[in-house]
Design an enzyme around this catalytic site. Structure first.
Site, short mmCIF file in Angstrom:
data_model
loop_
_atom_site.label_atom_id
_atom_site.label_comp_id
_atom_site.label_asym_id
_atom_site.label_seq_id
_atom_site.Cartn_x
_atom_site.Cartn_y
_atom_site.Cartn_z
N GLU A 1 -44.67 -11.42 -0.30
CA GLU A 1 -44.37 -10.25 -1.13
C GLU A 1 -44.67 -8.92 -0.44
O GLU A 1 -43.91 -7.97 -0.57
CB GLU A 1 -45.14 -10.33 -2.46
CG GLU A 1 -44.57 -11.34 -3.45
CD GLU A 1 -45.11 -12.75 -3.26
OE1 GLU A 1 -45.73 -13.03 -2.21
OE2 GLU A 1 -44.93 -13.57 -4.17
N GLU B 1 -45.92 -19.83 -5.88
CA GLU B 1 -46.83 -19.62 -7.01
C GLU B 1 -46.62 -20.67 -8.11
O GLU B 1 -47.57 -21.08 -8.76
CB GLU B 1 -46.66 -18.19 -7.55
CG GLU B 1 -47.25 -17.18 -6.58
CD GLU B 1 -46.86 -15.75 -6.89
OE1 GLU B 1 -45.65 -15.47 -6.94
OE2 GLU B 1 -47.75 -14.92 -7.10
N1 DAK Z 1 -33.65 -13.98 -3.63
C1 DAK Z 1 -32.31 -13.90 -3.59
N2 DAK Z 1 -31.55 -14.55 -2.70
C2 DAK Z 1 -32.18 -15.32 -1.81
C3 DAK Z 1 -33.60 -15.45 -1.78
C4 DAK Z 1 -34.35 -14.74 -2.75
N3 DAK Z 1 -35.68 -14.83 -2.85
N4 DAK Z 1 -33.92 -16.27 -0.75
C5 DAK Z 1 -32.76 -16.65 -0.19
N5 DAK Z 1 -31.72 -16.07 -0.82
C6 DAK Z 1 -30.30 -16.22 -0.51
C7 DAK Z 1 -29.98 -15.48 0.79
O1 DAK Z 1 -29.78 -14.09 0.55
C8 DAK Z 1 -28.70 -16.19 1.18
O2 DAK Z 1 -27.64 -15.71 0.38
P1 DAK Z 1 -26.25 -15.24 1.05
O3 DAK Z 1 -26.60 -14.22 2.08
O4 DAK Z 1 -25.72 -16.53 1.64
O5 DAK Z 1 -25.47 -14.71 -0.11
C9 DAK Z 1 -28.96 -17.64 0.76
O6 DAK Z 1 -29.98 -17.57 -0.23
C10 DAK Z 1 -29.45 -18.51 1.90
O7 DAK Z 1 -30.58 -17.87 2.50
P2 DAK Z 1 -30.66 -17.49 4.06
O8 DAK Z 1 -29.30 -17.33 4.63
O9 DAK Z 1 -31.61 -16.36 4.21
O10 DAK Z 1 -31.30 -18.85 4.63
P3 DAK Z 1 -32.22 -19.00 5.91
O11 DAK Z 1 -32.39 -20.46 6.09
O12 DAK Z 1 -31.73 -18.17 7.05
O13 DAK Z 1 -33.64 -18.38 5.50
C11 DAK Z 1 -35.55 -18.02 4.05
C12 DAK Z 1 -34.39 -18.97 4.46
C13 DAK Z 1 -36.26 -18.67 2.83
C14 DAK Z 1 -36.54 -17.90 5.19
C15 DAK Z 1 -34.95 -16.64 3.68
O14 DAK Z 1 -33.85 -16.83 2.77
C16 DAK Z 1 -35.94 -15.73 3.04
O15 DAK Z 1 -36.79 -15.14 3.70
N6 DAK Z 1 -35.79 -15.54 1.74
C17 DAK Z 1 -36.63 -14.65 0.97
C18 DAK Z 1 -37.89 -15.37 0.61
C19 DAK Z 1 -38.86 -14.43 -0.04
O16 DAK Z 1 -39.24 -13.40 0.48
N7 DAK Z 1 -39.29 -14.82 -1.25
C20 DAK Z 1 -40.24 -14.08 -2.02
C21 DAK Z 1 -39.51 -13.31 -3.07
S1 DAK Z 1 -40.62 -12.23 -3.91
C22 DAK Z 1 -43.06 -10.30 -10.59
C23 DAK Z 1 -44.01 -11.03 -9.96
C24 DAK Z 1 -43.67 -11.86 -8.93
C25 DAK Z 1 -42.39 -11.95 -8.50
C26 DAK Z 1 -41.44 -11.23 -9.14
C27 DAK Z 1 -41.76 -10.40 -10.15
N8 DAK Z 1 -43.46 -9.34 -11.57
C28 DAK Z 1 -44.85 -9.27 -11.97
C29 DAK Z 1 -42.58 -8.35 -11.97
C30 DAK Z 1 -42.08 -12.79 -7.40
C31 DAK Z 1 -41.79 -12.29 -6.23
C32 DAK Z 1 -41.17 -13.11 -5.21
O17 DAK Z 1 -41.01 -14.29 -5.33
#
Ligand code: DAK
Length: 257
Positions: free
Chosen positions: A131, A111
């Site tokens: 999300e 985003e």
């Molecule tokens: N948050 C926290 N930690 C994260 C993270 C994240 N989004 N993405 C990765 N990490 C951390 C992993 O937990 C891991 O930490 P440890 O386990 O080593 O402590 C480290 O970074 C390395 O990641 P991976 O081991 O998972 O690495 P891989 O290469 O295997 O995988 C990946 C990479 C990007 C495919 C995977 O990490 C993944 O799926 N990550 C999550 C991506 C995701 O779903 N992102 C969207 C987040 S939701 C709001 C509005 C909007 C938002 C928030 C609030 N309001 C209106 C209130 C936004 C929402 C989002 O962005």
């Protein structure tokens, strides 16, 4: 430091620097990014900005799911508003902003790239709005900016499935302007920024300001709606289930509660 700002000639580079979490945003990092962007606003000497991520793996993997997992609706709304403020600050910068997407751009990371004026990426870039797989809708402008960029049908598919888009597809659907080998992205982005910076800064700023009118009016109401819907997701079981599953490294089971 979570956010690094460097300046070279008329070009500033803002780097999201938390590679151990793939540059995911916690509150502190978002606040630092907002302050850095607001600082650039008044720098007359800076004619173009670049936004990128530290390390070879990620632009930004989105909002910090580990922090968000424990949030309720009020904190969720505050966090969402801060994310919106950052995306708005990028869009409102008088100078053009180029996203150099050097790996994962997921959720809030995607985003923020969408809020930039131009996106370039490396061959290993991967984009997604995952999300809904976490029990929440996109919340930092993705529901409004992605349809404008790639068209409503494709945006709907990407947002409703959360599926990943690689660099080649991103180029084909207009999500990015160009793709480079990982080692070539920095130089290519820099060359583009310098080309922009060589033009009349006054004219470039005026053009950006006029183009922003294309995003005035109705879409602003859409962004406001997005914040409200996002915040209410934090009162649901699905949000808890989705984020807990990510933290525990397993698949979530959604009940719709
Ligand atoms: N948050 C926290 N930690 C994260 C993270 C994240 N989004 N993405 C990765 N990490 C951390 C992993 O937990 C891991 O930490 P440890 O386990 O080593 O402590 C480290 O970074 C390395 O990641 P991976 O081991 O998972 O690495 P891989 O290469 O295997 O995988 C990946 C990479 C990007 C495919 C995977 O990490 C993944 O799926 N990550 C999550 C991506 C995701 O779903 N992102 C969207 C987040 S939701 C709001 C509005 C909007 C938002 C928030 C609030 N309001 C209106 C209130 C936004 C929402 C989002 O962005």
């Amino acid at each position: 430091m979570a956010i690094a700002v460097s300046r070279d000639g008329h070009v500033a580079t803002v780097t999201m620097d938390r590679p151990e979490a793939l540059n995911a945003f916690d509150l502190e990092q978002l606040e630092a990014l907002l302050a850095a962007l607001r600082g650039l606003r008044d720098e007359r000497d800076i004619r173009c900005a670049i936004l990128t991520g530290a390390g070879a793996k990620a632009f930004a993997a989105g909002a910090d799911i580990k922090r968000m997992a424990a949030m309720g609706p009020q904190e969720g709304e505050a966090f969402g508003r801060l994310g919106h403020a950052v995306a708005d600050a990028i869009e409102a910068l008088p100078q053009p902003v180029i996203a150099a997407v050097n790996g994962y751009a997921f959720g809030g990371g995607c985003e923020l790239a969408l809020a930039c004026d131009i996106r370039l990426c490396s061959e290993n870039a991967v984009f997604a709005q995952p999300e809904v797989t976490l029990g929440i809708p996109p919340g930092w402008g993705g529901t409004q900016r992605l349809p404008r960029l790639v068209g409503p049908g494709l945006a709907a598919e990407l947002i409703f499935t959360g599926r990943r888009v690689g660099a080649e597809e991103a180029l084909r659907i207009g999500l990015v302007n160009a793709v480079y080998p990982p080692g070539g992205l920095t130089d290519a982005t820099r060359a583009l920024a310098e080309r922009i910076a060589a033009n009349s800064p006054r004219a470039v700023r005026a053009a950006k300001s006029a183009m922003a009118r294309a995003f005035a009016g109705e879409p602003k109401a859409g962004l406001a709606t997005e914040i409200v819907l996002f915040a209410s997701a934090f009162a649901t079981e699905d949000q808890k289930a989705g984020m807990r599953a990510f933290v525990e490294k397993r698949k979530p089971e959604f009940t719709g509660a």
